[in-house]
Design an enzyme around this catalytic site. Sequence first.
Site, mmCIF file in Angstrom:
data_model
loop_
_atom_site.group_PDB
_atom_site.id
_atom_site.type_symbol
_atom_site.label_atom_id
_atom_site.label_comp_id
_atom_site.label_asym_id
_atom_site.label_seq_id
_atom_site.Cartn_x
_atom_site.Cartn_y
_atom_site.Cartn_z
ATOM 1 N N LYS A 82 33.874 48.732 24.639
ATOM 2 C CA LYS A 82 35.348 48.831 25.369
ATOM 3 C C LYS A 82 35.193 49.712 25.681
ATOM 4 O O LYS A 82 35.449 50.838 25.187
ATOM 5 C CB LYS A 82 36.479 48.073 24.325
ATOM 6 N N ILE A 107 44.401 48.625 15.162
ATOM 7 C CA ILE A 107 43.639 48.854 14.403
ATOM 8 C C ILE A 107 44.265 50.375 14.687
ATOM 9 O O ILE A 107 43.726 51.301 13.080
ATOM 10 C CB ILE A 107 42.606 48.748 15.028
ATOM 11 N N VAL A 111 48.107 36.820 -5.883
ATOM 12 C CA VAL A 111 49.448 38.123 -6.716
ATOM 13 C C VAL A 111 50.556 36.456 -6.807
ATOM 14 O O VAL A 111 51.058 36.377 -5.770
ATOM 15 C CB VAL A 111 48.979 39.633 -5.707
ATOM 16 N N GLU A 155 41.537 42.343 17.767
ATOM 17 C CA GLU A 155 39.514 42.798 18.270
ATOM 18 C C GLU A 155 39.463 43.857 19.357
ATOM 19 O O GLU A 155 38.432 44.623 19.385
ATOM 20 C CB GLU A 155 39.213 41.539 18.990
ATOM 21 N N THR A 169 40.847 43.395 8.149
ATOM 22 C CA THR A 169 40.652 44.614 9.302
ATOM 23 C C THR A 169 41.268 45.645 8.009
ATOM 24 O O THR A 169 40.699 47.020 7.215
ATOM 25 C CB THR A 169 40.949 44.535 10.275
ATOM 26 N N ALA A 170 42.725 46.033 7.160
ATOM 27 C CA ALA A 170 43.167 46.523 7.002
ATOM 28 C C ALA A 170 43.098 47.110 5.195
ATOM 29 O O ALA A 170 42.821 48.272 5.262
ATOM 30 C CB ALA A 170 45.097 46.924 7.512
ATOM 31 N N GLY A 205 42.325 41.801 1.577
ATOM 32 C CA GLY A 205 41.742 42.122 2.113
ATOM 33 C C GLY A 205 42.008 41.862 3.698
ATOM 34 O O GLY A 205 42.603 42.696 3.954
#
Lengths: 513, 239
Positions: free
Chosen positions: A77, A352, A188, A48, A14-15, A12
């Site tokens: 930002k 990100i 896993v 972030e 962000t990616a 899980g």
Amino acid sequence: MSKVTDVLVVGGGTAGWLAAAYLAKQRGSRVNVTLVESPDIKTIGVGEGTWPTMRTTLQNLGISETRFLRECQATFKQASKFVNWKNDPKVDGENFYYHLFDAPSFKWDFSPVPYWLAGAAGSDVAYADAVSLQERVCQHNLAPKLMVNKEYEGLLHYAYHLDAGRFANLLKEVATQELGVNYIQANVTDVTLAENGDIHSVITDQAGEITADLFIDCSGFKSLLLGEKLGVEFVDYDDVLFIDRAVTIQVPYESPDAPIASHTISTAQEAGWIWDIGLTERRGVGYVYSSRHTTDEQAEQVLRDYLGKAADDKSARRIPIKVGRRDKMWKNNCLAIGLSGAFMEPLEASAIFLIEAACYMLTDFFPEDRESMDYVAQQFNQSFAFRWDKVVEFIKLHYVLSGRDDSAFWRDNKDPKTIPPALQQRLAHWQNHIPSKYEFSSVFEPFTKESYEFILMGMSPLNSSQEKVDPSLIQKAKDNFAAIQKAWPEAEQTLLTNRELLNRIKKHQFHNV
Amino acid sequence: MKSNIELLNSKQHKTLKFDMAKNGADAHKERQMTIVYAAEFPSIAASYPIVFVKLPDTGEFKAVALFGLQREKNVLVANGKWQSFTLPIVMRAYPFIFVPTNEEKTSYSIAADLASESLNEESGELLFDESGEPGTTLQQVQEMLGDAVEHEARTTVFIDALVEHDLLEAKSLDAKLDGVNSTRVDGFYMINDKKLRELDPEITHKWLQNGYLDIIFAHLQSQQQVMNLIKHHQIQQDT
């Protein structure tokens, strides 16, 4: 022909959630997307800073900016502010320069660089301050948009600071409730291979065996699939970038109306630099440093000195960082997105952005069947090797141009043996020449000529040649510079502070029109 | 005329009088628009273009009647008189204004624009009597207040429904306000006719029954009044 219909995202964060959501949104009618996430392994919990592409990404996912700001405690930002990078503050006093998102090409129809160098903006006006209002907007903690602007529309170019955990949760909600992503919570325990070396399935403790045609490895630094199971080598960059540790503390604001900065602050230190990101309810601050040049204890002290009282009763988190990338991002039927593929120090918040770039490329250039996958993988590998190498060069640029020599860390960074040859060549040329767009011929250069110019003009303006000054444009340049200065008083009146705008967003919304 | 709005109270405004005869139209010469309520759209649609604008502080949509197509210009007031047939409720209540006294907008009070010539110490009726109670005028205003608060709440619900169904769109027009040069008029929003007609039949039926369709069509019909405003701009240009 074996069609690719089932995609499994492992991990899980962000990616993982961005990949799952984006794939489901763009390709959901043709592929089934499943995400398996461990209930026990925590996400990295930092990360972030974003780039302006995030506005497009969120829009493409059908997420409202109002909802995103509210649920992720996100703020605007507009730039990165580099404090004490140019010179040692003990020698030259505190110094800073800005790398803005509001690039000159948005408003200028010719490059202002030679004219600034020639003094057309006046003496003693910083480059960023001369070419855009945005530096002053940041210095005054003002927001880049008004309540009457549409969703994702701004008066100045901007991106976001966001709470990583909350962002992953928002993406998870959207992915599972609106985009049809199947969600499995399980660990896993094993990965099985097919005869041709492809991943056949993952074995889990709660959901048995899960097969898929394409596996996206979003398992973080562990790189469970690409690194561990498929054995793709890790290419270290520690001979170029020395930072290999982070220590981080989250602190509240001193008061509910303390200003929220509209930019990431990066403050140079004796063995690295401190990032300072302001969200709505707290700041996320961390010192990234080189363990070869300082100790963990000393580093934590430096961070606490920076934070002052705010850090008194807060515990620090230490995170080891492996700086480098996998030799390939895509092997067989497995693509790594996020930390599983690569990581560099977050000096320009590229991580990100590169997750987004991978999502865009994957959904646009999706291998419909196994037969086309090897070619797609090769393109991916070329593209991302190039992108990551350019990220490394751009980060290194900040160190090479620095005038600091007050510690071994700063001196060692200028050793030519640590400077990538391509960067050395560019810098040698830029001693006496202004960058040309033809030096940035790949459309996938993560940093544009204008980004390089913010750093060059901010840290080490060339004593250079008048070669690119067109006498017929000098007056126009002067007028443009003057117009920007003149626009400031009204901008200061009209714009709200970040704090104020973000408070209003709690009760009111941006609209689509 | 710069407004000077104050909440009314019997101590501060003990000697303040209201003179209807001095409540003239000239006070509104620079008022380009006024807030209107959904319920009154049908009755004012033949007099003014009704459009939507965003409030600058919050980005909220509000419905307004236009008195002119340029900032601070009211072309419907000439020779001390309104050129239109009927006045919107907010204008009829002027110089009295209803202001919310809390953030949740559950409590309202009467305020007045003290810049109006009708509010003075010399002529007219005292606002408050000797015991500090509201006089006849203020009592009438209080009744209007009750209605207006309800109108405002319902208008908000109506506009929320328009937003929910994505019906509003930004509009601009180029008009020759001086008869010669084109001026761009923008910052307004209107209901998109096509999207309206593509709404789910369940919604349109509901809106037929609850009166929303009447309000929506009044807004759309009222756009004819833009030509009227342009004409008035051109006339005023020549005088």
